[in-house]
Design a protein around this motif. Structure first.
Motif, short mmCIF file in Angstrom:
data_model
loop_
_atom_site.label_atom_id
_atom_site.label_comp_id
_atom_site.label_asym_id
_atom_site.label_seq_id
_atom_site.Cartn_x
_atom_site.Cartn_y
_atom_site.Cartn_z
N LEU A 150 29.30 33.94 -6.53
CA LEU A 150 28.57 33.18 -5.52
C LEU A 150 28.73 31.68 -5.76
CD1 LEU A 150 26.55 33.00 -3.17
CD2 LEU A 150 24.70 33.20 -4.85
N TYR A 151 28.60 31.27 -7.01
CA TYR A 151 28.76 29.86 -7.37
C TYR A 151 30.16 29.37 -7.01
CZ TYR A 151 29.51 25.82 -10.46
OH TYR A 151 29.84 24.59 -10.96
N THR A 152 31.18 30.18 -7.32
CA THR A 152 32.57 29.80 -7.04
C THR A 152 32.82 29.69 -5.54
OG1 THR A 152 33.31 30.92 -9.05
CG2 THR A 152 34.97 30.45 -7.39
N ARG B 9 30.95 26.57 -4.16
CA ARG B 9 31.61 25.34 -4.60
C ARG B 9 32.97 25.17 -3.93
NH1 ARG B 9 32.74 23.60 -10.95
NH2 ARG B 9 33.37 21.46 -10.51
N GLY B 10 33.69 26.28 -3.75
CA GLY B 10 35.00 26.21 -3.11
C GLY B 10 34.96 26.34 -1.61
N ARG B 11 33.75 26.50 -1.05
CA ARG B 11 33.56 26.64 0.39
C ARG B 11 34.48 27.71 0.97
NH1 ARG B 11 33.12 20.24 2.33
NH2 ARG B 11 31.30 19.73 1.02
N ARG B 12 34.37 28.88 0.40
CA ARG B 12 35.18 30.02 0.86
C ARG B 12 34.36 31.28 0.86
NH1 ARG B 12 36.77 33.68 -2.95
NH2 ARG B 12 36.61 33.10 -5.16
N LEU B 13 34.85 32.29 1.57
CA LEU B 13 34.23 33.59 1.58
C LEU B 13 34.83 34.45 0.47
CD1 LEU B 13 34.17 34.31 5.43
CD2 LEU B 13 32.23 33.64 3.98
N PRO B 14 34.11 35.46 0.00
CA PRO B 14 34.69 36.36 -1.01
C PRO B 14 35.93 37.07 -0.47
CG PRO B 14 32.32 36.69 -0.82
CD PRO B 14 32.72 35.81 0.32
N GLN B 15 36.90 37.28 -1.33
CA GLN B 15 38.09 38.05 -0.96
C GLN B 15 37.72 39.53 -0.85
OE1 GLN B 15 40.97 37.16 -3.99
NE2 GLN B 15 41.02 34.97 -3.52
N ARG B 16 38.65 40.33 -0.34
CA ARG B 16 38.36 41.74 -0.11
C ARG B 16 37.98 42.46 -1.39
NH1 ARG B 16 42.95 43.93 4.23
NH2 ARG B 16 42.26 42.61 6.00
N ARG B 17 38.73 42.23 -2.44
CA ARG B 17 38.43 42.92 -3.70
C ARG B 17 37.11 42.43 -4.29
NH1 ARG B 17 42.97 42.48 -7.70
NH2 ARG B 17 41.38 43.23 -9.15
#
Length: 287
Positions: A112-114, A117-125
């Motif tokens: 969640l922090y990553t 901070r990176g302004r991205r959504l979680p990847q599929r995996r």
């Protein structure tokens, strides 16, 4: 290969340390706070002595640098103190296997922090890992019966807090460690945290009835389970890389579960083990 072996041994010692702590609490009536206070002070002394022997300039610089002390104080109280206390309280309310598996959920908080901070959504995996971890926690907490909790509420609460502060411990002290070295940073933080507990715990007045075996277990939890585990895992992480070290760190919940069954009265149902497996699988998906 050397780094991988060191990281694996570090995780293994952490897992065994959880079960040893459970034995001290159950068989010798050691309170979680007493163990945390003594362990932090003793391990802190060992860290500082080793820092003085290997990196004396860094240790002296850290002690003299007044600008670093607010960060040392914050990290000692937020990270070291709560990591130690929450983990031991979680073990005390449940068992070492369950507490260590719940601690592994810190990776979700780091994810969640990553992402924030990176302004991205979680990847599929990563999303799949989140789903597996959620199902795993539900299985552990309910035993498969969604209408009731099979895990004590305080054990679940301490386990979640432990995951939160463990995630913080993976991020907050990084600048201090990069500047002053792992031995120096850990030594100062452990000493500050242990010293802050002294007026409240007063370990000299609340000495548990330890025999020779009990003192041997305390020696292990300080030297092997705290100082040794930290040193082995951090050294292994530097040599093998943090990603591989994290994967090998899954030896901690596995060893905690196995040792809890062999050395204590812990009993795990197939539902519990399924939940454990799902959370450990999450570790391999969330990097």
């Amino acid at each position: 290969m050397i780094g991988s072996v060191l990281a694996l041994l570090g995780g293994t010692l952490w897992g065994v340390n959880g079960t040893v702590s459970k034995i001290l609490m159950d068989d010798y009536q050691c309170s979680p706070l007493w163990i945390a206070c003594v362990r932090q002070l003793a391990a802190g002394v060992i860290f500082v002595v080793c820092a003085a022997a290997t990196t004396p300039r860094q240790l002296a610089g850290a002690v003299k640098d007044r600008g670093s002390w607010p960060s040392f104080l914050l990290n000692a109280l937020v990270c070291v103190f709560f990591v130690q206390v929450a983990y031991l309280q979680s073990i005390n309310a449940t068992n070492s296997g369950t507490a260590t598996v719940l601690q592994s959920l810190n990776l979700l908080l780091l994810l969640l922090y990553t992402c924030v901070r990176g302004r991205r959504l979680p990847q599929r995996r990563e999303a799949a890992g989140v789903a597996l971890a959620f199902v795993g926690v539900v299985l552990i907490a309910t035993g498969g019966n969604l209408s009731s909790l099979s895990l004590p509420v305080d054990g679940l609460a301490w386990g979640m807090l432990n995951a939160l502060v463990t995630a913080a411990f993976a991020v907050m002290p990084l600048k201090l460690m990069a500047r002053w070295g792992g031995m120096t940073a850990n030594g100062i933080m452990f000493l500050i945290s242990g010293a802050a507990m002294l007026p409240f715990v007063r370990p000299w007045q609340n000495m548990p009835p330890l025999d020779a075996a009990g003192w041997g277990l305390m020696a292990f939890t300080v030297v092997g389970g705290t100082f040794g585990a930290f040193w082995l895992f951090l050294t292994g992480s530097m040599k093998a890389g943090p990603m591989r070290a994290t994967m090998l760190g899954t030896s901690e919940p596995v060893m905690a579960t196995v040792s809890a069954v062999l050395w204590t009265s812990a009993v795990f149902t197939p539902t519990d083990l399924t939940g454990f497996a799902l959370i450990i699988l999450m570790v391999f998906l969330v990097r």
